[in-house]
Design an enzyme around this catalytic site. Structure first.
Site, short mmCIF file in Angstrom:
data_model
loop_
_atom_site.label_atom_id
_atom_site.label_comp_id
_atom_site.label_asym_id
_atom_site.label_seq_id
_atom_site.Cartn_x
_atom_site.Cartn_y
_atom_site.Cartn_z
CG ASN A 104 -1.85 1.10 1.33
OD1 ASN A 104 -1.81 2.01 0.50
ND2 ASN A 104 -2.71 1.05 2.32
NE ARG A 164 -6.24 1.24 0.08
CZ ARG A 164 -6.22 2.39 0.72
NH1 ARG A 164 -5.12 2.84 1.29
NH2 ARG A 164 -7.31 3.12 0.80
CG HIS A 198 -13.24 2.54 3.51
ND1 HIS A 198 -14.01 3.49 4.15
CD2 HIS A 198 -11.96 2.83 3.82
CE1 HIS A 198 -13.22 4.32 4.81
NE2 HIS A 198 -11.96 3.95 4.62
NE ARG A 216 -10.64 11.78 4.60
CZ ARG A 216 -10.57 10.50 4.24
NH1 ARG A 216 -11.59 9.92 3.66
NH2 ARG A 216 -9.49 9.80 4.48
CD GLU A 257 -8.76 -1.75 4.54
OE1 GLU A 257 -9.07 -1.03 3.61
OE2 GLU A 257 -8.38 -1.31 5.64
#
Ligand code: ADP
Length: 397
Positions: free
Chosen positions: A10, A87, A176, A237, A381
Site C-alpha cells: 500500500n 492497493r 473502502h 474530514r 484489508e
C-alpha cells in the site's frame, strides 16, 4: 510454512505499508511501514515473526525501500513469493475487480488520477518501483472502488447535468471496498449464512469512515462518493455538507478552492468539532472528563453514522446484521452503543457484556436476544488483497 505467499503493498506519496500474507494463516509473518521516504528522516519499521525492528533509511526513495525489503521478504517467504498485490485507491468505472498490472492497465490507472490526484500517483510510484525489482512476478492491482461497481445507477448517479457523468465521469464511486467486501464475507461465515444469500449493513469506522449496504455479496450503496470526502463525519474530514458551503466561504471569507478543500479534508470532522483531536480514543477520554466539545463531536459522529445506516437500509430487502469494523468500530463499545441508541425504530438491543468484550481484534455478536443481529468483525484489508491476488493467479493457470 506451506501455502502460497503474497506480498501486499500500500504505497503513499512518502510511505510504503507492506505485509507478507500466507494463504494458510491469518497473521502476517512479516509486516511494516517505510515512512518519510525522500527525506533525511526516512525510516523503516517492521515486525518479523512478532519481533519489532526499526532502521533509518536516510533519504531513501520508494525503490530504495523495496531494495531493503527484498532480502527480508525472501527470508520470511523461504524464497517462495508467488505474487504481489497493490492497493490502488481509484479504479474509476473501468475496474470492477482486481486486475493484473500490465502497461495498459497502468496507463488507465494514471488516467484515473484526475479522480484521485493524491492517491493514484502515489500508488503508481510503488507499482513502478516494485515492477523494477520483481519483473518476473505477477503483480496485481486491487482497487478500493471496485467492490462498489455493482451499485445501481439510482445509487451512484448525482442529480447534476448528464454530460458531467457521460463526459467527465462525475458519479459516486465509493471507497473502502476491500474492507466492506472482506467484512461482509466474514459476517456471513460467522453467522453461518451463504454469502450469496445474505444482507448486511457495514460501518467501517477508522480515520476515514464509510457505511455500505451489501446484498448477496455485492455492494448496493455506500456513503463515500466521487471522493472519500462524502458521507460520514471522519477524523479530519467533514463528510456531507451543504453543497453551497464552498460558495458561502468564498463569498464571506474570500477563501479560494484550495483553502476550502484543505479545511474540509484536514481541519474538519472530529478535529474540527472538538478543536482537540481527530483521534476517537482521545475524545472519549476527554468527554469522560467533562469536555463538552469532545462530547458534541462524539454525538455528531454517532448521529450522522446512524442516519447514514438508516438510509443504507433502503438498499436492503431484509437485514441479516449490522457490522462494525475499523479502528473505532472494532474497539469503541461506547460509540457502537450510542450509534444504535439513535436508531430506535430498528429495535437494536445490545448485550452489554458482549459489546465490552469485542475489542482489540475480538470478533463476536454483540446484540441481545430478540434484537436484529449486530456484529463486530475486525477488518483485514491486507488479507483480502492477498485473497484477490491469489484468485487472479488461479484463473491465470
Ligand atoms: P485508518 O483509517 O487510518 O486505518 P484505523 O482503522 O486504525 O484508521 O482507526 C483509527 C481510529 O480508531 C482512531 O480514531 C482511533 O482513536 C480509533 N481507535 C483505536 N483504538 C480505539 C479504542 N480502543 N477506543 C476508541 N477508539 C479507538
Amino acid at each position: 510454512m506451506s501455502g502460497r505467499n503474497i506480498l501486499v503493498i500500500n504505497s503513499g506519496s512518502s510511505s510504503v505499508k507492506f505485509a507478507l500474507v500466507n494463504e494458510n494463516s491469518d497473521s502476517f509473518p512479516l509486516q511494516g511501514l517505510a515512512e518519510r521516504l525522500g527525506t533525511e528522516d526516512a525510516v523503516l519499521n517492521w515486525s518479523f515473526e512478532g519481533e519489532k525492528h526499526l532502521t533509518s533509511l536516510h533519504g531513501a526513495t520508494h525503490k530504495d525501500a523495496f531494495e531493503r525489503l527484498l532480502p527480508m521478504v525472501q527470508k520470511a517467504s523461504h524464497g517462495q513469493l508467488d505474487g504481489i498485490g497493490h492497493r490502488i485507491v481509484h479504479g474509476g468505472a473501468h475496474f470492477t475487480k482486481a486486475t493484473e498490472l500490465t502497461p495498459n492497465v497502468i496507463e488507465v490507472i494514471r488516467n484515473a488520477a484526475v479522480l484521485a490526484p493524491l492517491h493514484n500517483p502515489a500508488g503508481l510510484i510503488g507499482v513502478e518501483a516494485s515492477l523494477a525489482l520483481y519483473p518476473d512476478l505477477p503483480q496485481i492491482a486491487v482497487f478500493d472502488t471496485a467492490f462498489h461497481q455493482s451499485m445501481p445507477a439510482r445509487a451512484y448517479r448525482y442529480a447534476v447535468p448528464e454530460h458531467l457523468y457521460t463526459e467527465h465521469h462525475v458519479r459516486r464511486y465509493g471507497f473502502h471496498g476491500t474492507s466492506h467486501m472482506y467484512v461482509s464475507r466474514k459476517a456471513a461465515e460467522f453467522s453461518k449464512l451463504p454469502v450469496e444469500d445474505s444482507c448486511w449493513l457495514i460501518a467501517h469506522l477508522g480515520n476515514g469512515s464509510s457505511t455500505c449496504a451489501v446484498v448477496n455479496g455485492e455492494s448496493r450503496d455506500t456513503s463515500m462518493g466521487l471522493t472519500p470526502l462524502e458521507g460520514l463525519v471522519m477524523g479530519t474530514r467533514s463528510g456531507d455538507i451543504d453543497p453551497s458551503l464552498p460558495n458561502h466561504l468564498h463569498r464571506t471569507l474570500g477563501w479560494d478552492l484550495a483553502k476550502i478543500e484543505s479545511v474540509l479534508t484536514k481541519e474538519s470532522g472530529l478535529l474540527g468539532l472538538s478543536g482537540l483531536s481527530n483521534d476517537m480514543r482521545t475524545l472519549l477520554e476527554a468527554s469522560q472528563s467533562g469536555n463538552d466539545k469532545a462530547t458534541l463531536a462524539i454525538e455528531v459522529f454517532c448521529y450522522r453514522l446512524a442516519k447514514s445506516l438508516a438510509g443504507m437500509a433502503c438498499a436492503l430487502p431484509r437485514l441479516d446484521g449490522l457490522v462494525f469494523t475499523g479502528g473505532i468500530g472494532e474497539n469503541a463499545d461506547a460509540i457502537r452503543e450510542k450509534t444504535l441508541s439513535y436508531m430506535p425504530l430498528f429495535n437494536f438491543k445490545l448485550n452489554n457484556e458482549a459489546n465490552k468484550k469485542c475489542i482489540r481484534g475480538v470478533a463476536g455478536v454483540i446484540s441481545a436476544e430478540g434484537s436484529p443481529r449486530v456484529l463486530v468483525i475486525p477488518t483485514n484489508e491486507e488479507r483480502q488483497i492477498a485473497l484477490e491476488t491469489l484468485a487472479l493467479l488461479n484463473n491465470r493457470k
